[in-house]
Design an enzyme around this catalytic site. Structure first.
Site, PDB file in Angstrom:
ATOM      1  N   ALA A   2       0.907  -1.197  -0.135  1.00  0.00           N
ATOM      2  CA  ALA A   2      -0.193   0.156   0.011  1.00  0.00           C
ATOM      3  C   ALA A   2       0.837   1.293   0.055  1.00  0.00           C
ATOM      4  O   ALA A   2       1.931   1.233   0.753  1.00  0.00           O
ATOM      5  CB  ALA A   2      -1.052   0.174   1.289  1.00  0.00           C
TER       6      ALA A   2
ATOM      7  N   ALA B 133       0.600   5.782   0.154  1.00  0.00           N
ATOM      8  CA  ALA B 133      -0.020   6.861   0.269  1.00  0.00           C
ATOM      9  C   ALA B 133       0.773   8.060   0.231  1.00  0.00           C
ATOM     10  O   ALA B 133       1.882   7.861  -0.199  1.00  0.00           O
ATOM     11  CB  ALA B 133      -0.916   6.666   1.777  1.00  0.00           C
ATOM     12  N   SER B 134       0.136   9.181   0.541  1.00  0.00           N
ATOM     13  CA  SER B 134       0.791  10.582   0.240  1.00  0.00           C
ATOM     14  C   SER B 134       1.982  10.688   1.384  1.00  0.00           C
ATOM     15  O   SER B 134       3.022  11.315   0.884  1.00  0.00           O
ATOM     16  CB  SER B 134      -0.139  11.613   0.552  1.00  0.00           C
ATOM     17  OG  SER B 134      -0.727  11.555   1.787  1.00  0.00           O
TER      18      SER B 134
ATOM     19  N   ALA C 104       3.527   7.885   3.288  1.00  0.00           N
ATOM     20  CA  ALA C 104       4.144   6.749   3.798  1.00  0.00           C
ATOM     21  C   ALA C 104       3.645   5.449   2.751  1.00  0.00           C
ATOM     22  O   ALA C 104       2.543   5.796   2.242  1.00  0.00           O
ATOM     23  CB  ALA C 104       4.174   6.445   5.269  1.00  0.00           C
ATOM     24  N   GLN C 105       4.606   4.515   2.895  1.00  0.00           N
ATOM     25  CA  GLN C 105       3.993   3.087   2.229  1.00  0.00           C
ATOM     26  C   GLN C 105       4.374   2.123   3.326  1.00  0.00           C
ATOM     27  O   GLN C 105       5.136   2.237   4.048  1.00  0.00           O
ATOM     28  CB  GLN C 105       4.703   2.976   0.987  1.00  0.00           C
ATOM     29  CG  GLN C 105       6.135   2.606   0.876  1.00  0.00           C
ATOM     30  CD  GLN C 105       6.615   2.507  -0.583  1.00  0.00           C
ATOM     31  OE1 GLN C 105       6.072   3.329  -1.601  1.00  0.00           O
ATOM     32  NE2 GLN C 105       7.648   1.720  -0.791  1.00  0.00           N
ATOM     33  N   VAL C 106       3.648   0.905   3.016  1.00  0.00           N
ATOM     34  CA  VAL C 106       3.893  -0.316   3.904  1.00  0.00           C
ATOM     35  C   VAL C 106       4.242  -1.786   3.002  1.00  0.00           C
ATOM     36  O   VAL C 106       3.768  -1.737   1.986  1.00  0.00           O
ATOM     37  CB  VAL C 106       2.232  -0.443   4.408  1.00  0.00           C
ATOM     38  CG1 VAL C 106       2.360  -1.868   5.252  1.00  0.00           C
ATOM     39  CG2 VAL C 106       1.835   0.730   5.260  1.00  0.00           C
TER      40      VAL C 106
ATOM     41  N   LYS D  82       5.923   0.061   8.045  1.00  0.00           N
ATOM     42  CA  LYS D  82       5.640   1.527   7.461  1.00  0.00           C
ATOM     43  C   LYS D  82       6.720   2.474   7.321  1.00  0.00           C
ATOM     44  O   LYS D  82       7.429   2.639   8.146  1.00  0.00           O
ATOM     45  CB  LYS D  82       4.543   2.065   8.355  1.00  0.00           C
ATOM     46  CG  LYS D  82       4.097   3.308   7.714  1.00  0.00           C
ATOM     47  CD  LYS D  82       2.628   3.795   8.586  1.00  0.00           C
ATOM     48  CE  LYS D  82       2.110   5.047   7.853  1.00  0.00           C
ATOM     49  NZ  LYS D  82       0.693   5.514   8.395  1.00  0.00           N
TER      50      LYS D  82
ATOM     51  N   ASP E 160      -9.439   8.919  10.886  1.00  0.00           N
ATOM     52  CA  ASP E 160      -9.258   8.308   9.261  1.00  0.00           C
ATOM     53  C   ASP E 160      -9.830   6.875   9.150  1.00  0.00           C
ATOM     54  O   ASP E 160      -9.310   6.092   8.551  1.00  0.00           O
ATOM     55  CB  ASP E 160      -7.907   8.435   9.029  1.00  0.00           C
ATOM     56  CG  ASP E 160      -7.823   8.485   7.292  1.00  0.00           C
ATOM     57  OD1 ASP E 160      -9.016   8.839   6.899  1.00  0.00           O
ATOM     58  OD2 ASP E 160      -6.522   8.448   6.894  1.00  0.00           O
TER      59      ASP E 160
END
Length: 530
Positions: free
Chosen positions: A135, A137-138, A140-142, A159, A294
């Site tokens: 995954a 995102a703006s 971080a990524q996992v 993360k 969120d």
């Protein structure tokens, strides 16, 4: 001057990009400062030229692409503005509510470098296996990885912050502050909406997101808060492999809450999951004053035992005691149709200026509440309620409350998740037990006992200090009385006299003061418990 020019250039670039995608952040007919009207007029030719290239593209998709092309901070800004229909208009707010925080992943070599710089040594020193991003995102990524320790091998989620994300956010936030200050300076009607305070909230939440140790601490805190709760949990933190830019958590092997077909096939009750999701959020907000801000479908999984598991704790919300009471009493008042009490709470909390009438505001609350009670379960919406409350903010000169912005945004999101699982979920019936429990715990007998305990503790501290305080006061008053007779002189003689009077208090005087203090304590106890 140079900073202002750079901010203008950054904002101008953003305006051009938005115009290219046909996005209008100034709703037609809205009263705005003259510079924004000019800016809107200048974007008309750009929208006209680019129209053939985007004619077949849905507007919500255009907005997503435009904000993604502008970078991470604009995605976060878009998510914030989705809650502010009073600022950008209901149509644009609706489009932004579909915005997903997704970006292409950064390369594996960058991930390796980040882990090794954050944890020391080589990546293989910390993880047995380290897979590609699952995954992005703006911020971080996992990645999915494996660790081996005394308990045996286990899967973890790693993360990692995006390279240079902090620098990019700082530059864009400077531009947002510049724009917000200009709006407040040159457009007085906008001051009620507190645009600078909105940017402050965005700044605080993004700063927290960009220190993964704080996110790990948030997970740990929520885990303690919900120890005795059923049906909802959070992943455990691997503190040994966590730092500012890298965080390692328990890997959650679950079904995405949006995958209804798989959930049904696995035997999960969708209606029960919807109720758990909604009540868990309300419980966290009202009981704990600390909630996941969120909780969209991409951040919720259902594990094998049927528990809802939340992930991605980058955005958390906090509510003080006053805000929690406000939320609970508003919900309880609307549920029980006590509109006078709902109105009074707004005034007590300072949300409505005192020059307005409680009765007139209660009438406005009735206009919101009564139609809700006349609808079927499928038609009742907290999102609609918030929208109607926003509509009255200008009428009653209500300022934006920064501490409630995340709560408002999160409530709308959670309602959407719960509704997707159970379209017939009665939001008020679901919320009523949580609001009632809070009222009983904080305003009922238990709350009164708690208040008495806190009051007795405070009184005890005061009484413990009372003899010494009264002793000093007695000596000082005698000195002052003598000085008023002899004349007030702040000289050596006066200072010596003050010292003598302070020292004259005898053992019997101290004993008398202690007896008086204990008597006061007994009287207070009888009053509190009688």
């Amino acid at each position: 001057m140079a900073g202002a020019l750079m901010n203008v250039l950054r904002l101008a670039r953003a305006g051009v990009v938005l115009a290219q995608y046909g996005v209008r952040f100034v709703p037609p007919g809205m009263k705005v400062p003259a510079p924004l009207l000019i800016a809107r007029a200048l974007t008309v030719p750009i929208r006209a030229v680019t129209w053939p290239f985007r004619a077949r593209q849905p507007k919500s998709a255009r907005i997503t692409e435009a904000l993604a092309s502008l970078g991470p901070s604009y995605i976060k800004l878009g998510q914030f503005l989705a809650t502010r229909a009073d600022v950008i208009g209901p149509e644009l707010a609706s489009d932004l509510s579909q915005l997903q925080d997704k970006l292409p992943p950064f390369p594996m070599r960058e991930s390796r470098r980040a882990v090794e710089e954050a944890l020391g040594g080589r990546l293989e020193d910390h993880f047995s296996t380290f897979g590609p991003p699952v995954a992005a995102a703006s911020i971080a990524q996992v990645h999915k990885a494996t660790v081996a320790d005394a308990a045996g091998p286990r899967d973890v989620a790693v993360k990692i912050l995006r390279p240079s994300v902090e620098r990019r956010f700082k530059a864009d936030l400077d531009s947002y502050y510049f724009a917000a200050r200009q709006i407040e300076r040159f457009h007085p009607p906008s001051r009620r909406l507190r645009p600078v305070a909105v940017v402050d909230t965005l700044k605080r939440t993004t700063e927290l997101e960009m220190d993964l140790r704080l996110e790990a601490a948030a997970i740990s805190e929520m885990a303690e808060n919900i120890t005795d709760d059923k049906g909802f949990r959070v992943p455990s933190v691997d503190w040994k492999r966590t730092s500012k830019r890298v965080m390692t958590l328990e890997w959650i092997d679950g079904i995405p809450i949006a995958d209804h077909a798989r959930l049904k096939a696995a035997g999960h009750d969708l209606k029960s999951l919807g109720l758990i999701t909604l009540r868990s959020f309300l419980r966290h907000a009202m009981r704990d004053g600390f909630f996941h801000a969120d909780m969209h479908q991409g951040n919720l999984l259902v594990d094998k035992s049927g528990d809802v598991v939340a992930v991605d704790f980058g955005i958390m919300g906090r509510l003080g005691a006053m805000e929690r009471r406000f939320l609970a009493e508003i919900l309880h008042g609307l549920i029980t149709r006590d509109y006078r009490r709902v109105a009074a709470i707004h005034f007590e909390a300072g949300y409505v200026p005192q020059h307005h009438s409680v009765e007139v505001f209660a009438q406005a609350m009735r206009a919101i509440g009564e139609p809700i009670h006349g609808r079927t379960a499928e038609e009742i919406s907290m999102a609609d309620l918030l929208g109607q409350l926003f509509a009255y903010t200008e009428v009653f000169d209500m300022e934006t409350r920064p501490e409630l912005i995340l709560l408002q945004k999160s409530m709308v999101i959670v309602e959407g998740v719960a509704r997707s699982l159970d379209p017939g979920l009665n939001m008020w019936t679901a919320a009523e037990p949580v609001a009632r429990d809070w009222m009983q715990s904080n305003l009922g007998v238990i709350g009164q006992i708690k208040d008495v305990g806190e009051g007795a503790s405070t009184l005890g501290k005061v009484l413990a200090d009372a003899p010494q305080f009264m002793l000093r006061a007695q000596g000082t008053l005698k000195s002052l009385d003598q000085m008023t007779r002899d004349g007030l002189r702040l000289d050596e003689t006066t200072i010596r006299r003050l010292a003598r009077e302070e020292a004259r208090a005898s053992w019997s005087g101290r004993a008398a003061l202690w007896i008086g203090a204990l008597s006061l304590a007994a009287i207070a106890a009888l009053h509190l418990w009688g």
